[in-house]
Design a protein around this motif. Structure first.
Motif, PDB file in Angstrom:
ATOM      1  N   ASP A   1      86.729  58.098  32.801  1.00  0.00           N
ATOM      2  CA  ASP A   1      86.136  57.700  31.522  1.00  0.00           C
ATOM      3  C   ASP A   1      85.259  56.459  31.690  1.00  0.00           C
ATOM      4  N   THR A   2      85.675  55.542  32.549  1.00  0.00           N
ATOM      5  CA  THR A   2      84.869  54.344  32.793  1.00  0.00           C
ATOM      6  C   THR A   2      83.539  54.717  33.427  1.00  0.00           C
ATOM      7  N   ALA A   3      83.573  55.588  34.430  1.00  0.00           N
ATOM      8  CA  ALA A   3      82.338  56.030  35.079  1.00  0.00           C
ATOM      9  C   ALA A   3      81.457  56.809  34.103  1.00  0.00           C
ATOM     10  N   THR A   4      82.078  57.620  33.259  1.00  0.00           N
ATOM     11  CA  THR A   4      81.320  58.373  32.255  1.00  0.00           C
ATOM     12  C   THR A   4      80.674  57.430  31.253  1.00  0.00           C
TER      13      THR A   4
ATOM     14  N   THR B   1      78.007  66.668  37.902  1.00  0.00           N
ATOM     15  CA  THR B   1      78.238  67.561  36.759  1.00  0.00           C
ATOM     16  C   THR B   1      78.218  66.765  35.456  1.00  0.00           C
ATOM     17  N   THR B   2      78.904  65.631  35.465  1.00  0.00           N
ATOM     18  CA  THR B   2      78.918  64.776  34.273  1.00  0.00           C
ATOM     19  C   THR B   2      77.516  64.258  33.978  1.00  0.00           C
ATOM     20  N   ALA B   3      76.805  63.831  35.003  1.00  0.00           N
ATOM     21  CA  ALA B   3      75.449  63.314  34.805  1.00  0.00           C
ATOM     22  C   ALA B   3      74.538  64.389  34.230  1.00  0.00           C
ATOM     23  N   ALA B   4      74.646  65.600  34.740  1.00  0.00           N
ATOM     24  CA  ALA B   4      73.814  66.695  34.221  1.00  0.00           C
ATOM     25  C   ALA B   4      74.115  66.945  32.745  1.00  0.00           C
TER      26      ALA B   4
ATOM     27  N   ASP C   1      67.767  48.804  41.996  1.00  0.00           N
ATOM     28  CA  ASP C   1      68.643  47.626  41.916  1.00  0.00           C
ATOM     29  C   ASP C   1      69.019  47.317  40.474  1.00  0.00           C
ATOM     30  N   PHE C   2      68.053  47.415  39.574  1.00  0.00           N
ATOM     31  CA  PHE C   2      68.329  47.164  38.163  1.00  0.00           C
ATOM     32  C   PHE C   2      69.333  48.178  37.632  1.00  0.00           C
ATOM     33  N   LEU C   3      69.108  49.453  37.948  1.00  0.00           N
ATOM     34  CA  LEU C   3      70.004  50.494  37.440  1.00  0.00           C
ATOM     35  C   LEU C   3      71.415  50.347  37.993  1.00  0.00           C
ATOM     36  N   ARG C   4      71.544  50.034  39.277  1.00  0.00           N
ATOM     37  CA  ARG C   4      72.873  49.821  39.853  1.00  0.00           C
ATOM     38  C   ARG C   4      73.554  48.635  39.177  1.00  0.00           C
ATOM     39  N   GLY C   5      72.792  47.576  38.916  1.00  0.00           N
ATOM     40  CA  GLY C   5      73.355  46.415  38.229  1.00  0.00           C
ATOM     41  C   GLY C   5      73.759  46.734  36.807  1.00  0.00           C
TER      42      GLY C   5
ATOM     43  N   ASN D   1      69.540  60.568  39.304  1.00  0.00           N
ATOM     44  CA  ASN D   1      69.915  61.158  40.588  1.00  0.00           C
ATOM     45  C   ASN D   1      70.003  60.099  41.684  1.00  0.00           C
ATOM     46  N   HIS D   2      69.090  59.137  41.681  1.00  0.00           N
ATOM     47  CA  HIS D   2      69.161  58.034  42.642  1.00  0.00           C
ATOM     48  C   HIS D   2      70.429  57.212  42.411  1.00  0.00           C
ATOM     49  N   LEU D   3      70.744  56.970  41.152  1.00  0.00           N
ATOM     50  CA  LEU D   3      71.940  56.211  40.819  1.00  0.00           C
ATOM     51  C   LEU D   3      73.199  56.973  41.237  1.00  0.00           C
ATOM     52  N   LEU D   4      73.208  58.279  41.030  1.00  0.00           N
ATOM     53  CA  LEU D   4      74.349  59.089  41.456  1.00  0.00           C
ATOM     54  C   LEU D   4      74.591  58.951  42.950  1.00  0.00           C
ATOM     55  N   PHE D   5      73.523  58.982  43.709  1.00  0.00           N
ATOM     56  CA  PHE D   5      73.646  58.837  45.165  1.00  0.00           C
ATOM     57  C   PHE D   5      74.204  57.468  45.514  1.00  0.00           C
ATOM     58  N   ALA D   6      73.715  56.430  44.854  1.00  0.00           N
ATOM     59  CA  ALA D   6      74.134  55.055  45.152  1.00  0.00           C
ATOM     60  C   ALA D   6      75.572  54.776  44.742  1.00  0.00           C
ATOM     61  N   THR D   7      76.052  55.449  43.705  1.00  0.00           N
ATOM     62  CA  THR D   7      77.395  55.163  43.186  1.00  0.00           C
ATOM     63  C   THR D   7      78.406  56.258  43.496  1.00  0.00           C
ATOM     64  N   ALA D   8      77.975  57.302  44.190  1.00  0.00           N
ATOM     65  CA  ALA D   8      78.826  58.466  44.457  1.00  0.00           C
ATOM     66  C   ALA D   8      79.383  59.021  43.150  1.00  0.00           C
ATOM     67  N   GLY D   9      78.507  59.074  42.143  1.00  0.00           N
ATOM     68  CA  GLY D   9      78.902  59.553  40.823  1.00  0.00           C
ATOM     69  C   GLY D   9      79.062  61.060  40.764  1.00  0.00           C
TER      70      GLY D   9
END
Length: 91
Positions: free
Chosen positions: A25-28, A64-67, A4-8, A53-61
């Motif tokens: 760019d905003t998501a990055t 590749t960029t996250a890695a 919850d903290f990370l999503r916020g 990885n949990h945040l990626l799942f929650a935000t559909a991020g």
């Protein structure tokens, strides 16, 4: 550090990003800020990767960029965030 903290934190970074940035760019920028924040907590890299990885799942991020962001140092993350902010502010 919980999901919850990370999503916020991510959502706050999205909402405060310059409006002139593209969605990508905003998501990055938001993910850069999250990774940067996690690095400053001195959590083990494995835990940071799990949280991202949990945040990626929650935000559909973009995984590749996250890695790519997870491979950057604290200084490189700060530099990327500064470049994205400058781009959004037209500088």
């Amino acid at each position: 550090m919980n999901d919850d903290f990370l999503r916020g934190y991510y959502q706050g970074a999205v909402e405060t990003a310059p409006a002139s940035l593209s969605a990508y760019d905003t998501a990055t920028l938001a993910m850069t800020m999250v990774v940067q924040h996690l690095r400053h907590t001195n959590l083990p890299e494995e835990r940071i990767t799990d949280l991202v990885n949990h945040l990626l799942f929650a935000t559909a991020g973009d995984s590749t960029t996250a890695a790519r962001l997870l491979e950057l140092t604290k200084a490189e993350l700060e530099s990327l965030a500064a470049r994205l902010m400058a781009k959004g502010l037209g500088k």
